[in-house]
Design an enzyme around this catalytic site. Structure first.
Site, PDB file in Angstrom:
ATOM      1  N   ASP A 150       0.965  -1.155  -0.140  1.00 54.22           N
ATOM      2  CA  ASP A 150      -0.094   0.030   0.025  1.00 54.22           C
ATOM      3  C   ASP A 150       0.858   1.160  -0.021  1.00 54.22           C
ATOM      4  O   ASP A 150       2.148   1.118   0.284  1.00 54.22           O
ATOM      5  CB  ASP A 150      -1.029  -0.071   1.019  1.00 54.22           C
ATOM      6  CG  ASP A 150      -0.395  -0.412   2.541  1.00 54.22           C
ATOM      7  OD1 ASP A 150       0.951   0.051   2.682  1.00 54.22           O
ATOM      8  OD2 ASP A 150      -0.824  -0.977   3.372  1.00 54.22           O
ATOM      9  N   ASP A 202      10.245   3.957  13.064  1.00 55.90           N
ATOM     10  CA  ASP A 202      10.886   2.951  13.845  1.00 55.90           C
ATOM     11  C   ASP A 202      12.408   2.702  12.978  1.00 55.90           C
ATOM     12  O   ASP A 202      13.392   2.908  13.351  1.00 55.90           O
ATOM     13  CB  ASP A 202      10.336   1.367  13.734  1.00 55.90           C
ATOM     14  CG  ASP A 202       9.231   1.040  12.553  1.00 55.90           C
ATOM     15  OD1 ASP A 202       9.455   1.638  11.323  1.00 55.90           O
ATOM     16  OD2 ASP A 202       8.739   0.257  12.510  1.00 55.90           O
ATOM     17  N   ASP A 205       1.862   5.035   1.581  1.00 50.82           N
ATOM     18  CA  ASP A 205       1.487   5.997   2.675  1.00 50.82           C
ATOM     19  C   ASP A 205       1.996   7.448   2.223  1.00 50.82           C
ATOM     20  O   ASP A 205       3.032   7.311   1.688  1.00 50.82           O
ATOM     21  CB  ASP A 205       2.158   5.571   3.976  1.00 50.82           C
ATOM     22  CG  ASP A 205       1.443   4.345   4.542  1.00 50.82           C
ATOM     23  OD1 ASP A 205       0.228   4.154   4.476  1.00 50.82           O
ATOM     24  OD2 ASP A 205       2.246   3.410   4.872  1.00 50.82           O
TER      25      ASP A 205
HETATM   26  P1  ATP Z   1       4.148  -3.075   5.187  1.00 51.36           P
HETATM   27  O1  ATP Z   1       2.977  -2.133   5.158  1.00 51.36           O
HETATM   28  O2  ATP Z   1       4.738  -3.282   4.161  1.00 51.36           O
HETATM   29  O3  ATP Z   1       3.983  -4.006   6.175  1.00 51.36           O
HETATM   30  P2  ATP Z   1       5.214  -0.674   6.471  1.00 51.36           P
HETATM   31  O4  ATP Z   1       6.702  -0.179   6.845  1.00 51.36           O
HETATM   32  O5  ATP Z   1       4.459   0.275   5.505  1.00 51.36           O
HETATM   33  O6  ATP Z   1       5.218  -2.063   5.850  1.00 51.36           O
HETATM   34  P3  ATP Z   1       3.390  -0.010   8.265  1.00 51.36           P
HETATM   35  O7  ATP Z   1       2.801  -0.647   9.507  1.00 51.36           O
HETATM   36  O8  ATP Z   1       2.340   0.180   7.103  1.00 51.36           O
HETATM   37  O9  ATP Z   1       4.641  -0.681   7.723  1.00 51.36           O
HETATM   38  O10 ATP Z   1       3.837   1.618   8.632  1.00 51.36           O
HETATM   39  C1  ATP Z   1       3.955   2.591   7.797  1.00 51.36           C
HETATM   40  C2  ATP Z   1       5.122   3.319   8.334  1.00 51.36           C
HETATM   41  O11 ATP Z   1       4.835   3.981   9.604  1.00 51.36           O
HETATM   42  C3  ATP Z   1       6.632   2.520   8.728  1.00 51.36           C
HETATM   43  O12 ATP Z   1       7.236   2.360   7.494  1.00 51.36           O
HETATM   44  C4  ATP Z   1       7.164   3.319   9.520  1.00 51.36           C
HETATM   45  O13 ATP Z   1       7.976   4.410   9.195  1.00 51.36           O
HETATM   46  C5  ATP Z   1       6.053   3.701  10.469  1.00 51.36           C
HETATM   47  N1  ATP Z   1       5.621   3.001  11.756  1.00 51.36           N
HETATM   48  C6  ATP Z   1       4.751   2.129  11.619  1.00 51.36           C
HETATM   49  N2  ATP Z   1       4.572   1.524  12.893  1.00 51.36           N
HETATM   50  C7  ATP Z   1       5.529   1.966  13.580  1.00 51.36           C
HETATM   51  C8  ATP Z   1       5.836   1.865  15.037  1.00 51.36           C
HETATM   52  N3  ATP Z   1       5.107   1.012  15.968  1.00 51.36           N
HETATM   53  N4  ATP Z   1       6.899   2.647  15.436  1.00 51.36           N
HETATM   54  C9  ATP Z   1       7.357   3.662  14.676  1.00 51.36           C
HETATM   55  N5  ATP Z   1       7.147   3.581  13.278  1.00 51.36           N
HETATM   56  C10 ATP Z   1       6.147   3.020  12.899  1.00 51.36           C
HETATM   57 MG    MG Z   2       2.374   0.138   4.921  1.00 49.06          MG
END
Ligand code: ATP
Ligand code: MG
Length: 409
Positions: A26, A106, A28
């Site tokens: 997705d 993170d 963001d």
């Molecule tokens: P995917 O969606 O492929 O699982 P993602 O990195 O996009 O991986 P998401 O959970 O969608 O993960 O979160 C989007 C972004 O928000 C992350 O890349 C990170 O920068 C931030 N983020 C998400 N969860 C946390 C957390 N628990 N602590 C700090 N930053 C976070």
């Molecule tokens: Mg994501």
């Protein structure tokens, strides 16, 4: 957003995945516009979240999450940022700038901002270098960041497996140290994480790595316990086979169900408890029912399995003993059970790993495939060798009766 004069970037997983040449799950977006301003830019926009307002912009079936930059976590004196006494972040809800937003993410590879205006990647934390080195590094002091949000430990494992990245040594050390802080996370959130962990297509590898860091026991304590108790290779095999099967199914584009996997996770704990009760004189059927209830009510304290999942798990378990009846009318009724297929797959899994009779599993495999006539033949009780009277003539169609004698295996 940019046309309207705001700054806006793609951020997080989508940038990380695009840099690997992968299709992001997705997209963001982060922007300096506040949620109300975002709403004015897009027609199909809904604001969600109470604590931290986010905009969901709908494009047909797609939803793009658009968030306002978040403020920096300066110090715990800051009234907008509240930590509990384990260091967990309880509140952090202040808008900020991109320079501040970056520090609350993170991993460095998750903190890359892609600017479509000039196709540049904005990198404040050396994320590009870590991305090239295939390293997951937390921004800032690992232990502090894990204390702020222990779920980041699970995320480290999830990303390490999914991306084939390694976890930075300092993060690893911190994980070993604070793994048990996961127990303070609400069980509903851990359930969501568990789904992402095990239904991602890399369940087996994830399981191994979670165990390595001492995280698995926080998610499935009874399962971990059962792995320690039984060490003849067999209980662990069922779980491993289940994970392997579901990984293979996902690779083949087939569907997988959470309940099947969780039924496999908790099967051994139920067996152990039931055996204990049976030894103490509890009738078998009741022992299994009680054991299942107890194991489930313990488990939901860690990961809040929803009711429809636990119901389906119980059905899969209950079916296992019913597979022992292969004569008379029971098989033809069992095969119409809504969970028959899952129950049968579970039986096969048990047979493959030494927990059930191989011949029984094969019989049910054949029975399903057989035509009605052959099914009827298969369910006729074997004739007694000598002196035994067969009650059924050849070619006679047995009427399906509720109480036909001698139909137990
Ligand atoms: P995917 O969606 O492929 O699982 P993602 O990195 O996009 O991986 P998401 O959970 O969608 O993960 O979160 C989007 C972004 O928000 C992350 O890349 C990170 O920068 C931030 N983020 C998400 N969860 C946390 C957390 N628990 N602590 C700090 N930053 C976070
Ligand atoms: Mg994501």
């Amino acid at each position: 957003m940019q046309k309207e004069g705001y700054s806006a970037y793609l951020v997080g997983g989508c940038v990380r995945d695009l840099l690997l040449g992968r299709e992001p799950k997705d997209f963001d977006v982060v922007t300096n516009a506040d949620p109300e301003e975002i709403k004015k830019v897009f027609r199909n926009c809904r604001l969600i979240g109470r604590r931290f307002r986010l905009a969901h912009v709908h494009f047909g079936r797609e939803v793009i999450e658009v968030a306002t930059f978040r403020g920096a976590a300066e110090s715990s004196n800051d009234e907008k940022q509240v930590l509990n006494n384990e260091g967990r972040l309880l509140r952090d809800n202040v808008y900020g700038t991109i320079e501040e937003d970056v520090w609350r993410r993170d991993f460095t590879v998750n903190a890359l901002y892609y600017n479509i205006k000039d196709f540049s990647v904005v990198d404040y934390v050396n994320g590009m270098a870590d991305h090239k080195a295939a390293q997951l590094k937390l921004i800032g002091d690992p232990e502090t960041r894990f204390r702020e949000d222990p779920v980041r430990m699970i995320r480290a494992v999830r990303f390490a497996v999914k991306l084939g990245f390694s976890i930075d040594v300092k993060c690893e050390q911190a994980m070993h140290k604070v793994a048990d802080l996961l127990s303070s996370i609400p069980s509903a959130r851990l359930y969501d994480e568990a789904i992402k962990l095990f239904l991602s297509g890399y369940g087996l590898q994830t399981f191994e790595m979670l165990r390595h860091y001492g995280l698995f026991k926080e998610l499935f304590p009874a399962t971990e316990h059962s792995l320690a108790v039984e060490d003849d290779g067999f209980p662990r095999q069922l779980l491993i086979k289940a994970l392997e099967n579901s990984d293979n199914r996902i690779a083949d584009g087939k569907t997988v169900t959470a309940y099947f996997l969780f039924a496999a996770f908790l099967w051994e704990p139920v067996q152990i408890r039931a055996a204990d009760k049976i030894v103490r004189g509890v009738p078998e059927y009741i022992a299994y029912q009680d054991a299942a209830n107890e194991v489930i009510s313990q488990q939901v304290k860690s990961t809040a399995l929803p009711r429809h999942i636990t119901m389906a798990m119980r059905e899969v378990w209950t079916l296992q003993s019913k597979f022992n009846s292969r004569y008379g009318s029971k098989p033809s009724r069992l095969i119409t059970h809504p969970r028959f297929r899952a129950g049968y797959d579970f039986l096969v899994l048990r047979a493959e790993t030494g927990g059930a009779d191989k011949e029984l599993a094969e019989w049910w495999g054949k029975y399903q495939e057989a035509n009605e006539n052959d099914q009827r033949k298969m369910t006729q009780p074997p004739r007694k060798a000598a002196g035994g009277k067969s009650t059924r003539k050849r070619g006679y169609r047995p009427r399906v009766k509720k109480t036909s004698p001698g139909n137990e295996a």
